[in-house]
Design an enzyme around this catalytic site. Sequence first.
Site, mmCIF file in Angstrom:
data_model
loop_
_atom_site.group_PDB
_atom_site.id
_atom_site.type_symbol
_atom_site.label_atom_id
_atom_site.label_comp_id
_atom_site.label_asym_id
_atom_site.label_seq_id
_atom_site.Cartn_x
_atom_site.Cartn_y
_atom_site.Cartn_z
ATOM 1 N N ASN A 173 -11.007 -2.303 -5.081
ATOM 2 C CA ASN A 173 -10.235 -1.388 -5.947
ATOM 3 C C ASN A 173 -10.890 -1.159 -7.310
ATOM 4 O OD1 ASN A 173 -6.993 -2.563 -4.739
ATOM 5 N ND2 ASN A 173 -8.177 -0.803 -4.076
ATOM 6 N N ASP A 220 0.823 -1.215 0.000
ATOM 7 C CA ASP A 220 0.000 0.000 0.000
ATOM 8 C C ASP A 220 0.859 1.268 0.000
ATOM 9 O OD1 ASP A 220 -2.355 1.412 -0.017
ATOM 10 O OD2 ASP A 220 -2.686 1.271 2.142
HETATM 11 C C1 IPE Z 1 -5.467 -2.581 0.007
HETATM 12 O O1 IPE Z 1 -5.132 -1.242 -0.183
HETATM 13 C C2 IPE Z 1 -5.468 -3.323 -1.279
HETATM 14 C C3 IPE Z 1 -4.165 -3.523 -1.891
HETATM 15 C C4 IPE Z 1 -3.008 -3.165 -1.402
HETATM 16 C C5 IPE Z 1 -4.198 -4.208 -3.142
HETATM 17 P P1 IPE Z 1 -6.240 -0.107 -0.342
HETATM 18 O O2 IPE Z 1 -5.494 1.168 -0.503
HETATM 19 O O3 IPE Z 1 -7.187 -0.478 -1.396
HETATM 20 O O4 IPE Z 1 -6.990 -0.180 1.057
HETATM 21 P P2 IPE Z 1 -7.766 0.906 1.895
HETATM 22 O O5 IPE Z 1 -8.780 1.518 0.983
HETATM 23 O O6 IPE Z 1 -6.769 1.909 2.374
HETATM 24 O O7 IPE Z 1 -8.359 0.150 3.034
HETATM 25 C C1 IPE Z 2 -1.598 0.292 -3.327
HETATM 26 O O1 IPE Z 2 -1.402 1.656 -3.381
HETATM 27 C C2 IPE Z 2 -1.857 -0.328 -4.680
HETATM 28 C C3 IPE Z 2 -3.261 -0.691 -4.901
HETATM 29 C C4 IPE Z 2 -4.188 -0.688 -4.018
HETATM 30 C C5 IPE Z 2 -3.614 -1.101 -6.260
HETATM 31 P P1 IPE Z 2 -2.595 2.692 -3.350
HETATM 32 O O2 IPE Z 2 -2.980 2.997 -4.752
HETATM 33 O O3 IPE Z 2 -3.686 2.229 -2.469
HETATM 34 O O4 IPE Z 2 -1.881 3.957 -2.715
HETATM 35 P P2 IPE Z 2 -2.486 4.951 -1.641
HETATM 36 O O5 IPE Z 2 -2.948 4.130 -0.483
HETATM 37 O O6 IPE Z 2 -3.588 5.692 -2.308
HETATM 38 O O7 IPE Z 2 -1.327 5.811 -1.273
HETATM 39 MG MG MG Z 3 -4.067 2.465 -0.474
#
Ligand code: IPE
Ligand code: IPE
Ligand code: MG
Length: 239
Positions: free
Chosen positions: A64, A16
């Site tokens: 997502n 993340d």
């Molecule tokens: C969790 O991250 C999913 C992945 C890393 C693939 P998200 O960024 O989607 O999660 P939330 O929304 O912060 O809980």
């Molecule tokens: C994790 O990074 C990757 C996916 C969930 C696909 P994020 O895209 O959630 O990055 P933040 O949490 O917005 O920084």
């Molecule tokens: Mg995230």
Amino acid sequence: MLSTGRIPKHIGIIMDGNGRWAELRGLPRIEGHRRGAERVKEITRTASELGIKVLTLYAFSIENWQRPSLEVITLMKLLEFYLKKQLSEFMEKGIVFKAIGERWRLPEDIQDFIRKTEEMTASNKGMTLIAALSYSGRNEIVRAVKKVINAGIKPEELTEESFSSYLDTAGCLAPDLIIRTSGEMRLSNFMIWQGAYSELYFTETLWPDFTKDEFMLAIQDYQQRDRRFGAISAGANAP
Ligand code: IPE
Ligand code: IPE
Ligand code: MG
């Protein structure tokens, strides 16, 4: 220094912070995903060299899919590019590749390539790399329940062990350690069943900055943990 005796067999990573990494630099979020994909290569290589048996990477959750379509499309393109590029390394390092999740929701060419990669790597003898793609733990459990019902299993026949065999991770050990980057302290629907007794490790580091050294620190931290599974420590004095 890592002690060789207690290398976790299965590590799950909630990768993340890609978006925030990019936003902090005034870059489009997708730039963070691109840099994140570089880390995937580095961490996969390190895990395989350390003798970890299974590495599960949470790359895309069912939730997502709600993101803006341009981000989703670019993420899918990045995934395809990564998979195509990594195949030769999977073969070289003997990595077995598997994907879990609702893969039918992925673009068809990616589904085909995943199938091909799984087939080509199936008889490899090294680490298993599981990509959680369009994956969510609760969804996996509900799909497993449907399979149990369709198989006509009687209630008295069902055990935790037999139920596990209907999950996407059938036959795979539960994660010993779950790492989440970016400072968020939640599972966001990752391995809800399998993670019941996993050790959790959270770091403020954003995924594109999560280096091999940071990975080692997480494993070192794990090596200090006392895993009791509800019992008492081996060395503890009886009452
Ligand atoms: C969790 O991250 C999913 C992945 C890393 C693939 P998200 O960024 O989607 O999660 P939330 O929304 O912060 O809980
Ligand atoms: C994790 O990074 C990757 C996916 C969930 C696909 P994020 O895209 O959630 O990055 P933040 O949490 O917005 O920084
Ligand atoms: Mg995230």
